[in-house]
Design an enzyme around this catalytic site. Structure first.
Site, PDB file in Angstrom:
ATOM      1  N   LYS A 116       0.825  -1.210   0.000  1.00 37.99           N
ATOM      2  CA  LYS A 116       0.000   0.000   0.000  1.00 37.99           C
ATOM      3  C   LYS A 116       0.863   1.266   0.000  1.00 37.99           C
ATOM      4  O   LYS A 116       0.447   2.303  -0.490  1.00 37.99           O
ATOM      5  CB  LYS A 116      -0.926   0.028   1.221  1.00 37.99           C
ATOM      6  CG  LYS A 116      -1.846  -1.178   1.377  1.00 37.99           C
ATOM      7  CD  LYS A 116      -2.863  -1.264   0.257  1.00 37.99           C
ATOM      8  CE  LYS A 116      -3.989  -2.256   0.553  1.00 37.99           C
ATOM      9  NZ  LYS A 116      -3.581  -3.657   0.612  1.00 37.99           N
TER      10      LYS A 116
HETATM   11  C1  LIG Z   1      -4.195  -4.813   0.193  1.00 42.39           C
HETATM   12  C2  LIG Z   1      -3.351  -6.024   0.167  1.00 42.39           C
HETATM   13  C3  LIG Z   1      -3.576  -7.057  -0.758  1.00 42.39           C
HETATM   14  C4  LIG Z   1      -4.707  -7.019  -1.753  1.00 42.39           C
HETATM   15  O1  LIG Z   1      -4.546  -6.022  -2.746  1.00 42.39           O
HETATM   16  P1  LIG Z   1      -5.800  -5.515  -3.584  1.00 42.39           P
HETATM   17  O2  LIG Z   1      -5.285  -4.376  -4.380  1.00 42.39           O
HETATM   18  O3  LIG Z   1      -6.832  -5.102  -2.572  1.00 42.39           O
HETATM   19  O4  LIG Z   1      -6.269  -6.660  -4.409  1.00 42.39           O
HETATM   20  C5  LIG Z   1      -2.712  -8.141  -0.750  1.00 42.39           C
HETATM   21  N1  LIG Z   1      -1.716  -8.239   0.157  1.00 42.39           N
HETATM   22  C6  LIG Z   1      -1.480  -7.277   1.062  1.00 42.39           C
HETATM   23  C7  LIG Z   1      -0.373  -7.467   2.051  1.00 42.39           C
HETATM   24  C8  LIG Z   1      -2.284  -6.141   1.107  1.00 42.39           C
HETATM   25  O5  LIG Z   1      -2.036  -5.185   2.024  1.00 42.39           O
END
Ligand SMILES: *Cc1c(COP(=O)(O)O)cnc(C)c1O
Length: 495
Positions: A116
């Protein structure tokens, strides 16, 4: 001479919408609950060879300028420079590591140890620039539902940013101990964190409803506030994520795993479908991608969708060892549905999803493959990778790796592959250790960080090294139907 034409954003449920990038970034979501989507997918100005020779920041500019066409070069470069700096503990920002016959694109070198950070380190800058361009003088209130990682990354990004406040809602019992502690210790006078008694979908639905509540919007506007979103429904989250698909490709070529022009596969641990959708945009822009493997955990709505054509959220919500993927309504899938069927059909399908919890759509789809991994498969993959190579995957990355292995065994497709590595194993230390040496319990995760350090040979990342001793600053909890009142109280009575 290059003639710059503006890329407009349209609504996934109403294609008469046509707005600039900065408007879409600032607004977050359309008035009718649809998402902003680029009216067409742009093509890079440079060749793949040229793109592959760039460092992260230059590449980010080359890709993002195609989507954010109303930002000037200076504006965009200053956003990029402010985002991708020493906050990342690796000079490459997103290094690619070869282990066990695949490349792992490590997207967890930012401040909160999850992918993120790739988008949320730049979103506050994109948003502030957008507010300036749109002449928006009100205080911007970021509302965010989180399955664990977005909330922390968004707060880090927005903490003490002038003219903004951020309120984050997380499922009280649905995040890892490290994730929770990271959030409740957040500093910054403009940050607020609330645990809700419900799951991520409850939080996300409540937040989406608030965004489309006209009365509330007007009341808050009179009081000097406008809402925006830091969730991956905001195109300001999506666009920065396209960059690292090109960057992964460049590193595969640089490391000799492919020749420029060869195709590669990506396996992406998926929840809200934001990360993988950025990969699909990259493919549509001309990046040589063969398959995008959409990897789910036991909440395998997307696996079922890609394999049967039926999207059905009417099922038990499973709390898994990969909590950031515990989602039954994958918001960004709406953008794919829009690209395949147009706005009128998307509106119908999304209304069906809202009223009955399901819809049917047979995509004659050759870009995506749905796969999934159970808890047992996720743990087994962590253990095997560690014992064979010494490399430690987190529980989300492991879902993508295990899903990739299943895909490869079924299809015989041996195209070189990149696993999108979304979190540091330290964020999920309890479960990672349980996978490797069978030790149980997540409850007491903190002393286990040093255990993981010995096992992995990777130093405890600085941002969490002292987490256990940091002051707890947030203790708000509310029921899911109290979210709106909470926000009103917070903003109107607590200025
Ligand atoms: C948010 C997240 C995901 C999923 O990603 P999306 O874009 O919501 O599909 C996978 N792994 C981690 C560690 C995340 O923080």
């Amino acid at each position: 001479m290059i003639i710059l034409t503006e890329l407009k954003y349209t609504g996934t449920r109403n294609d008469s919408v046509s707005v600039s990038a900065s408007y879409a970034v600032l607004k977050g979501i359309c008035d009718d609950g649809g998402l902003f989507a680029p009216s067409q997918i742009p093509k890079p100005d440079l060749t793949l060879e040229e793109l592959c020779a760039m460092d992260y920041k230059s590449l980010a500019y080359e890709i993002m300028k195609l989507y954010l066409t109303d930002y000037t070069k200076d504006e965009l470069m200053s956003c990029i420079n402010a985002a991708y700096d020493e906050k990342f503990d690796d000079k490459k920002i997103a290094p690619l590591i070869q282990k066990g016959g695949v490349g792992f694109l490590e997207l967890f070198h930012g401040k909160t140890l999850a992918f993120k950070d790739m988008a949320l380190s730049i979103l506050p800058h994109l948003l502030k620039t957008a507010a300036k361009k749109q002449g928006q003088k009100k205080e911007i209130v970021i509302l965010t539902a989180t399955s664990g990682d977005t909330g922390k990354a968004a707060m880090e990004g927005f903490a003490d940013v002038d003219g903004t406040r951020i309120i984050v809602f997380f499922p009280e019992d649905g995040v890892s101990p490290v994730q929770k502690r990271q959030m409740v210790t957040q500093t910054g006078a403009n940050t607020c964190v609330v645990g809700i008694k419900g799951n991520f979908d409850d939080a996300q639905n409540a937040v989406k409803e608030i965004f489309t509540d006209k009365d509330l919007e007007n009341e808050l506007f009179e009081n000097g506030f406008v809402f925006s979103s830091a969730n991956s429904i905001n195109i300001g989250r999506l666009v920065p994520q396209i960059v690292y698909y090109f960057y992964a490709y460049a590193q595969m070529a640089e490391q000799g795993s492919i020749h420029i022009g060869d195709k590669i596969n990506f396996s992406v641990p998926t929840g809200n479908f934001g990360n993988i959708l950025a990969g699909y945009y990259a493919k549509c822009m001309g990046l040589p991608v063969n398959r995008l493997i959409c990897a789910s955990n036991d909440n395998k709505v997307l696996y079922d969708f890609f394999n049967t054509g039926s999207y059905n959220k009417n099922r038990e919500f499973v709390v898994t060892v990969s909590p950031s993927m515990d989602i039954l309504i994958s918001s960004n899938l709406e953008r794919l549905v829009f690209m395949k069927t147009g706005a009128a059909e998307t509106k119908k399908l999304m209304e069906a999803l809202k009223s009955s919890g399901e819809y049917s759509l047979k995509l004659r789809e050759t870009n995506f493959t749905g796969e999934f991994a159970t808890k047992e498969e996720t743990f087994a993959a962590i253990k095997k990778m560690h014992s064979e190579t010494g490399y430690v995957m987190d529980t989300h990355t492991s879902v993508a790796y295990a899903a990739y292995e299943k895909y490869k065994a079924k299809s015989g497709d041996s195209t070189p592959a990149v696993i999108i590595s979304t979190a540091s194993p330290y964020k999920f230390a309890g479960d990672v250790l349980a996978a490797i040496n069978g030790s149980t319990g997540n409850a007491n995760a903190f002393p286990r960080l040093s255990e993981l350090e010995k096992l992995s040979g990777v130093k405890i990342p600085a941002p969490i090294a002292n987490l256990e001793n940091e002051e707890i600053r947030h203790s708000n909890v509310c029921e899911r139907n109290e979210i709106k009142d909470f926000i009103k109280n917070r903003l109107l009575n607590n200025k």
